[in-house]
Design an enzyme around this catalytic site. Structure first.
Site, PDB file in Angstrom:
ATOM      1  N   SER A  23       5.812  -3.420   3.832  1.00  0.00           N
ATOM      2  CA  SER A  23       5.465  -4.683   4.467  1.00  0.00           C
ATOM      3  C   SER A  23       3.952  -4.797   4.639  1.00  0.00           C
ATOM      4  O   SER A  23       3.269  -3.789   4.848  1.00  0.00           O
ATOM      5  CB  SER A  23       6.151  -4.751   5.832  1.00  0.00           C
ATOM      6  OG  SER A  23       6.293  -6.068   6.270  1.00  0.00           O
ATOM      7  N   PRO A  24       3.409  -6.005   4.559  1.00  0.00           N
ATOM      8  CA  PRO A  24       1.966  -6.160   4.800  1.00  0.00           C
ATOM      9  C   PRO A  24       1.609  -5.802   6.235  1.00  0.00           C
ATOM     10  O   PRO A  24       2.205  -6.319   7.175  1.00  0.00           O
ATOM     11  CB  PRO A  24       1.722  -7.648   4.518  1.00  0.00           C
ATOM     12  CG  PRO A  24       3.056  -8.308   4.611  1.00  0.00           C
ATOM     13  CD  PRO A  24       4.062  -7.277   4.222  1.00  0.00           C
ATOM     14  N   CYS A  26      -1.816  -5.121   8.752  1.00  0.00           N
ATOM     15  CA  CYS A  26      -3.263  -5.195   8.908  1.00  0.00           C
ATOM     16  C   CYS A  26      -3.836  -3.821   9.227  1.00  0.00           C
ATOM     17  O   CYS A  26      -3.292  -3.080  10.041  1.00  0.00           O
ATOM     18  CB  CYS A  26      -3.621  -6.180  10.016  1.00  0.00           C
ATOM     19  SG  CYS A  26      -3.248  -7.893   9.594  1.00  0.00           S
ATOM     20  N   ALA A  58      -2.113  -9.065   5.482  1.00  0.00           N
ATOM     21  CA  ALA A  58      -2.542 -10.455   5.606  1.00  0.00           C
ATOM     22  C   ALA A  58      -4.001 -10.565   5.183  1.00  0.00           C
ATOM     23  O   ALA A  58      -4.896 -10.016   5.830  1.00  0.00           O
ATOM     24  CB  ALA A  58      -2.363 -10.938   7.046  1.00  0.00           C
ATOM     25  N   GLN A 100      -0.356 -10.748   0.563  1.00  0.00           N
ATOM     26  CA  GLN A 100       0.025 -11.785   1.512  1.00  0.00           C
ATOM     27  C   GLN A 100      -1.213 -12.615   1.822  1.00  0.00           C
ATOM     28  O   GLN A 100      -2.208 -12.097   2.335  1.00  0.00           O
ATOM     29  CB  GLN A 100       0.585 -11.170   2.801  1.00  0.00           C
ATOM     30  CG  GLN A 100       1.104 -12.198   3.791  1.00  0.00           C
ATOM     31  CD  GLN A 100       1.523 -11.568   5.104  1.00  0.00           C
ATOM     32  OE1 GLN A 100       0.679 -11.074   5.845  1.00  0.00           O
ATOM     33  NE2 GLN A 100       2.817 -11.585   5.392  1.00  0.00           N
ATOM     34  N   TYR A 183       0.825 -17.572  13.178  1.00  0.00           N
ATOM     35  CA  TYR A 183      -0.395 -17.930  12.479  1.00  0.00           C
ATOM     36  C   TYR A 183      -0.330 -19.394  12.039  1.00  0.00           C
ATOM     37  O   TYR A 183       0.594 -20.120  12.402  1.00  0.00           O
ATOM     38  CB  TYR A 183      -0.656 -16.944  11.343  1.00  0.00           C
ATOM     39  CG  TYR A 183      -0.864 -15.528  11.870  1.00  0.00           C
ATOM     40  CD1 TYR A 183      -1.778 -15.292  12.894  1.00  0.00           C
ATOM     41  CD2 TYR A 183      -0.122 -14.461  11.386  1.00  0.00           C
ATOM     42  CE1 TYR A 183      -1.958 -14.012  13.410  1.00  0.00           C
ATOM     43  CE2 TYR A 183      -0.300 -13.174  11.909  1.00  0.00           C
ATOM     44  CZ  TYR A 183      -1.214 -12.970  12.913  1.00  0.00           C
ATOM     45  OH  TYR A 183      -1.386 -11.706  13.438  1.00  0.00           O
ATOM     46  N   ARG A 231       6.877 -15.744   3.980  1.00  0.00           N
ATOM     47  CA  ARG A 231       7.319 -15.090   5.213  1.00  0.00           C
ATOM     48  C   ARG A 231       7.383 -16.127   6.327  1.00  0.00           C
ATOM     49  O   ARG A 231       6.434 -16.890   6.529  1.00  0.00           O
ATOM     50  CB  ARG A 231       6.386 -13.942   5.607  1.00  0.00           C
ATOM     51  CG  ARG A 231       6.711 -13.368   6.988  1.00  0.00           C
ATOM     52  CD  ARG A 231       5.977 -12.079   7.289  1.00  0.00           C
ATOM     53  NE  ARG A 231       6.750 -10.928   6.795  1.00  0.00           N
ATOM     54  CZ  ARG A 231       6.499  -9.664   7.127  1.00  0.00           C
ATOM     55  NH1 ARG A 231       5.496  -9.369   7.948  1.00  0.00           N
ATOM     56  NH2 ARG A 231       7.240  -8.675   6.649  1.00  0.00           N
ATOM     57  N   LEU A 302      12.333  -2.854  12.842  1.00  0.00           N
ATOM     58  CA  LEU A 302      12.967  -1.638  13.361  1.00  0.00           C
ATOM     59  C   LEU A 302      14.084  -1.135  12.450  1.00  0.00           C
ATOM     60  O   LEU A 302      15.180  -0.800  12.881  1.00  0.00           O
ATOM     61  CB  LEU A 302      13.488  -1.855  14.785  1.00  0.00           C
ATOM     62  CG  LEU A 302      12.410  -1.935  15.865  1.00  0.00           C
ATOM     63  CD1 LEU A 302      13.027  -2.104  17.241  1.00  0.00           C
ATOM     64  CD2 LEU A 302      11.495  -0.707  15.846  1.00  0.00           C
ATOM     65  N   ARG A 325       6.144  -0.066  10.342  1.00  0.00           N
ATOM     66  CA  ARG A 325       5.751   1.111  11.123  1.00  0.00           C
ATOM     67  C   ARG A 325       6.342   2.412  10.571  1.00  0.00           C
ATOM     68  O   ARG A 325       5.682   3.452  10.592  1.00  0.00           O
ATOM     69  CB  ARG A 325       6.145   0.924  12.591  1.00  0.00           C
ATOM     70  CG  ARG A 325       5.275  -0.089  13.320  1.00  0.00           C
ATOM     71  CD  ARG A 325       5.782  -0.340  14.725  1.00  0.00           C
ATOM     72  NE  ARG A 325       4.929  -1.246  15.455  1.00  0.00           N
ATOM     73  CZ  ARG A 325       5.008  -2.578  15.388  1.00  0.00           C
ATOM     74  NH1 ARG A 325       5.903  -3.142  14.594  1.00  0.00           N
ATOM     75  NH2 ARG A 325       4.185  -3.333  16.093  1.00  0.00           N
TER      76      ARG A 325
END
Length: 356
Positions: A23-24, A26, A58, A100, A183, A231, A302, A325
């Protein structure tokens, strides 16, 4: 019997070797938008770790689109040179490089997380933020976001278009438009942050207009044989906000417009959100959109174990599983998951002697 998690998936001209996506995320490790060795190692190690698709964090389509001053950017041609070798390495690991494209809107101009994630005023190097309406994320912010006027909207659309052209030149094979997590696109979608009275506010059709214009602008530069993801946050987790039913309606329209997959997250729009967090807490939204909009979906949130991911796919809840994560904790999670699910997958030849 081979697991579904390690089965290939073809989307247009791209075949993913398995259903594991990074996943993107930051990294807040850039200067003036430029990639550096940190990004090469961060993204590259997850490619060598066995994931099929590596989506870059992002990436700001303009300087004011950054969340923080340390965000990656793709708002000028000079950025391309540092991005190309990262993508070339990802491809060398039999993985697919994705990007992304993002605009933070009112959530821009903040410090990095380890610097407090505080809104930066102009004296601290911050900048004027923009949004659908002049409503701040926190009540105590030093300045209000400016509501985009027609010229401002056209500039953002043009920025996404130009960023897509650069993404093609830099060698990305998947592009994802960031319409989630509070965003800018999300700020237009939700009535909690969009109180406009023009053609971009009010009705569902008006609130999605900005997103559709950006999709069209991206498609004008993005090769038609390469995958396009969007997304979204399926719910605001707040009364009166964007909801799962609207997410299904939008996803149906995006499918008609040629979008290939909806990356389904949730929340992030308002500080008073009340999220019910638990293992796989967002998977039901991906399932709802997949079944009711008849479009490919990615599940996030999760998801930490191989069997959990396998069950999501076997139960028809999503087509891809995105790891954030958990992939920070373990860059080699795909290699580990294959062992746990008794799948024999190809390891980097440099690491094969460690394969048991």
């Amino acid at each position: 019997m081979a697991s579904l998690l390690f089965s290939p998936l073809t989307i247009k001209e791209i075949t993913l070797k398995n259903r594991i996506v990074i996943s993107p995320m930051c990294q807040y490790s850039s200067v003036d938008g430029f990639a550096n060795d940190w990004h090469l190692v961060h993204l590259g190690s997850r490619a060598s770790g066995g994931a099929a698709l590596i989506i870059q964090e992002a990436t700001a389509v303009s300087p004011e689109a950054r969340i923080s001053p340390s965000d990656l950017g793709i708002w000028k041609d000079d950025h391309i040179q540092k991005l190309k070798p990262i993508n070339e390495f990802i491809v060398s690991q039999n993985a697919v490089p994705g990007i992304q494209l993002a605009h933070a809107g009112r959530k821009a101009s903040v410090s990095a997380p380890w610097e407090g994630n505080k809104k930066l005023d102009f004296a601290q190097g911050g900048w004027q933020t923009v949004s659908a309406s002049a409503i701040p994320y926190h009540d105590d912010e030093p300045f209000l976001p400016e509501a985009l006027d027609q010229n401002g909207i056209r500039k953002v659309v043009s920025d996404f278009k130009a960023a897509t052209r650069r993404a093609v030149e830099a060698g990305y094979k998947v592009v994802e438009i960031h319409g989630a997590h509070g965003y800018l696109l999300h700020q237009f979608l939700s009535p909690l942050t969009n109180v406009r009275t023009d053609e971009y506010g009010g009705s569902f059709e008006n609130r999605i207009r900005f997103t559709l214009e950006i999709v069209e602008a991206v498609q004008s530069e993005w090769p038609s044989d390469l995958p396009l993801f969007v997304r979204i946050s399926a719910t605001d987790w707040a009364e009166g906000g964007w909801n799962p039913e609207e997410s299904v309606k939008l996803s149906k329209i995006l499918k008609e417009k040629g979008v290939d997959l909806i990356d389904v997250s949730s929340g992030g729009l308002v500080s008073h959100q009340k999220i019910q967090i638990g293992p796989g807490y967002q998977v039901s939204f991906a399932e709802k959109i997949k079944k009711e909009a008849a479009i490919l979906t990615g599940a996030v949130g999760l998801i930490t174990e191989s069997q959990q991911a396998e069950d999501i796919l076997n139960n028809g809840q999503a087509d891809l599983v995105l790891f954030a994560r958990e992939s920070l904790r373990n860059p080699n999670l795909a290699l580990d998951f294959a062992k746990e699910l008794h799948d024999d997958i190809q390891w980097p030849k440099q690491y094969e002697r460690a394969k048991i």
